[in-house]
Structures are given as structure tokens and as C-alpha cells.
Design a protein around this motif. Structure first.
Motif, PDB file in Angstrom:
ATOM      1  N   UNK A   9       0.829  -1.210   0.000  1.00 39.31           N
ATOM      2  CA  UNK A   9       0.000   0.000   0.000  1.00 39.31           C
ATOM      3  C   UNK A   9       0.859   1.255   0.000  1.00 39.31           C
ATOM      4  N   UNK A  10       0.286   2.320  -0.536  1.00 40.63           N
ATOM      5  CA  UNK A  10       0.797   3.673  -0.349  1.00 40.63           C
ATOM      6  C   UNK A  10      -0.136   4.320   0.660  1.00 40.63           C
ATOM      7  N   UNK A  11       0.432   4.905   1.692  1.00 37.64           N
ATOM      8  CA  UNK A  11      -0.370   5.471   2.766  1.00 37.64           C
ATOM      9  C   UNK A  11      -0.200   6.984   2.738  1.00 37.64           C
ATOM     10  N   UNK A  12      -1.269   7.716   2.484  1.00 34.75           N
ATOM     11  CA  UNK A  12      -1.161   9.170   2.362  1.00 34.75           C
ATOM     12  C   UNK A  12      -0.724   9.837   3.664  1.00 34.75           C
ATOM     13  N   UNK A  13       0.150  10.820   3.512  1.00 34.75           N
ATOM     14  CA  UNK A  13       0.578  11.645   4.645  1.00 34.75           C
ATOM     15  C   UNK A  13       1.087  12.954   4.068  1.00 34.75           C
ATOM     16  N   UNK A  14       0.772  14.090   4.705  1.00 30.01           N
ATOM     17  CA  UNK A  14       1.154  15.378   4.121  1.00 30.01           C
ATOM     18  C   UNK A  14       2.657  15.690   4.158  1.00 30.01           C
ATOM     19  N   UNK A  15       3.416  15.029   5.040  1.00 26.66           N
ATOM     20  CA  UNK A  15       4.822  15.402   5.196  1.00 26.66           C
ATOM     21  C   UNK A  15       5.820  14.348   4.749  1.00 26.66           C
ATOM     22  N   UNK A  16       5.361  13.156   4.429  1.00 29.28           N
ATOM     23  CA  UNK A  16       6.285  12.100   4.010  1.00 29.28           C
ATOM     24  C   UNK A  16       5.550  11.119   3.111  1.00 29.28           C
ATOM     25  N   UNK A  17       6.288  10.514   2.210  1.00 26.72           N
ATOM     26  CA  UNK A  17       5.733   9.434   1.402  1.00 26.72           C
ATOM     27  C   UNK A  17       5.865   8.158   2.232  1.00 26.72           C
ATOM     28  N   UNK A  18       4.771   7.444   2.407  1.00 24.52           N
ATOM     29  CA  UNK A  18       4.783   6.219   3.198  1.00 24.52           C
ATOM     30  C   UNK A  18       4.363   5.061   2.301  1.00 24.52           C
ATOM     31  N   UNK A  19       5.220   4.042   2.241  1.00 28.79           N
ATOM     32  CA  UNK A  19       4.942   2.863   1.435  1.00 28.79           C
ATOM     33  C   UNK A  19       5.084   1.636   2.317  1.00 28.79           C
ATOM     34  N   UNK A  20       4.156   0.729   2.184  1.00 30.69           N
ATOM     35  CA  UNK A  20       4.170  -0.510   2.944  1.00 30.69           C
ATOM     36  C   UNK A  20       4.476  -1.657   1.992  1.00 30.69           C
ATOM     37  N   UNK A  21       5.476  -2.459   2.350  1.00 30.87           N
ATOM     38  CA  UNK A  21       5.867  -3.621   1.569  1.00 30.87           C
ATOM     39  C   UNK A  21       5.777  -4.867   2.436  1.00 30.87           C
ATOM     40  N   UNK A  22       5.718  -6.018   1.792  1.00 33.91           N
ATOM     41  CA  UNK A  22       5.820  -7.309   2.465  1.00 33.91           C
ATOM     42  C   UNK A  22       6.980  -8.041   1.815  1.00 33.91           C
ATOM     43  N   UNK A  23       7.886  -8.569   2.650  1.00 38.81           N
ATOM     44  CA  UNK A  23       9.061  -9.250   2.105  1.00 38.81           C
ATOM     45  C   UNK A  23       9.690 -10.140   3.161  1.00 38.81           C
ATOM     46  N   UNK A  24       9.926 -11.366   2.803  1.00 38.40           N
ATOM     47  CA  UNK A  24      10.694 -12.288   3.625  1.00 38.40           C
ATOM     48  C   UNK A  24      10.134 -12.425   5.046  1.00 38.40           C
ATOM     49  N   UNK A  25       8.809 -12.511   5.158  1.00 37.25           N
ATOM     50  CA  UNK A  25       8.184 -12.688   6.466  1.00 37.25           C
ATOM     51  C   UNK A  25       8.100 -11.430   7.299  1.00 37.25           C
ATOM     52  N   UNK A  26       8.337 -10.273   6.674  1.00 38.46           N
ATOM     53  CA  UNK A  26       8.302  -8.997   7.397  1.00 38.46           C
ATOM     54  C   UNK A  26       7.486  -7.980   6.607  1.00 38.46           C
ATOM     55  N   UNK A  27       6.899  -7.053   7.351  1.00 34.83           N
ATOM     56  CA  UNK A  27       6.358  -5.845   6.740  1.00 34.83           C
ATOM     57  C   UNK A  27       7.458  -4.793   6.813  1.00 34.83           C
ATOM     58  N   UNK A  28       7.668  -4.087   5.729  1.00 34.80           N
ATOM     59  CA  UNK A  28       8.606  -2.976   5.702  1.00 34.80           C
ATOM     60  C   UNK A  28       7.787  -1.700   5.566  1.00 34.80           C
ATOM     61  N   UNK A  29       7.964  -0.816   6.521  1.00 36.80           N
ATOM     62  CA  UNK A  29       7.301   0.483   6.502  1.00 36.80           C
ATOM     63  C   UNK A  29       8.367   1.482   6.073  1.00 36.80           C
TER      64      UNK A  29
END
Length: 86
Positions: A9-29
Motif C-alpha cells: 500500500x501507499x499510505x497518504x501523509x502530508x509530510x512524508x511518502x509512506x509505502x508498505x511492503x511485504x518481504x521475507x516474512x516482514x512488513x517494511x514500513x
């Protein structure tokens, strides 16, 4: 061959770009602001509610601290440029 990183997902925020990934048994924020980035890894096993639960971690207190951290990171980077006359 390692598993492919999956964009969640891309998560909207006014001051930073936030992207959520899934990889190798982990969520990467991943948070990005200008040339800087912060990445937080959270085990998928710690979050039984999936990516919806990851979003709850991104509360106002966490995001304000991350934005302040970007300011400190920028100051640190700028200071080393000045120290080395670059």
C-alpha cells in the motif's frame, strides 16, 4: 532465489511518502522525505491482523516522531557537508 518484495500500500501523509511492503516474512514500513528515508521492519508473525494492523502502528505520535527524525537526519547530513567543505 529470495522471495520478491511485494508492494502492499501507499499510505497518504502530508509530510512524508509512506509505502508498505511485504518481504521475507516482514512488513517494511518505508517513509521518505526528500533525499532521506527511514525503513522499519516488523515481523508478520507479530501482527495477526495483517497489513490493517500495520496501519494502526502509524499513529500520530509515531509519525510526528518520524518527521522530527527527518529534520535531525537532514541536520546531520548538512553538518557533515559543512565539516568537509563540500
Amino acid at each position: 532465489m529470495p522471495p520478491a518484495m511485494r508492494h502492499v500500500a501507499d499510505i497518504p501523509h502530508p509530510e512524508a511518502k509512506i509505502t508498505l511492503f511485504s518481504w521475507n516474512g516482514k512488513y517494511l514500513i518505508k517513509l521518505e522525505k526528500g533525499p532521506l528515508e527511514q525503513t522499519y521492519k516488523v515481523s508478520e508473525m507479530d501482527l495477526t491482523g495483517g497489513d490493517a494492523e500495520v496501519r494502526t502502528l502509524l499513529d500520530e505520535e509515531f509519525l510526528q516522531a518520524a518527521v522530527r527524525r527527518f529534520d535531525h537526519m537532514y541536520q546531520d547530513l548538512h553538518a557533515t557537508f559543512v565539516r568537509h567543505d563540500i
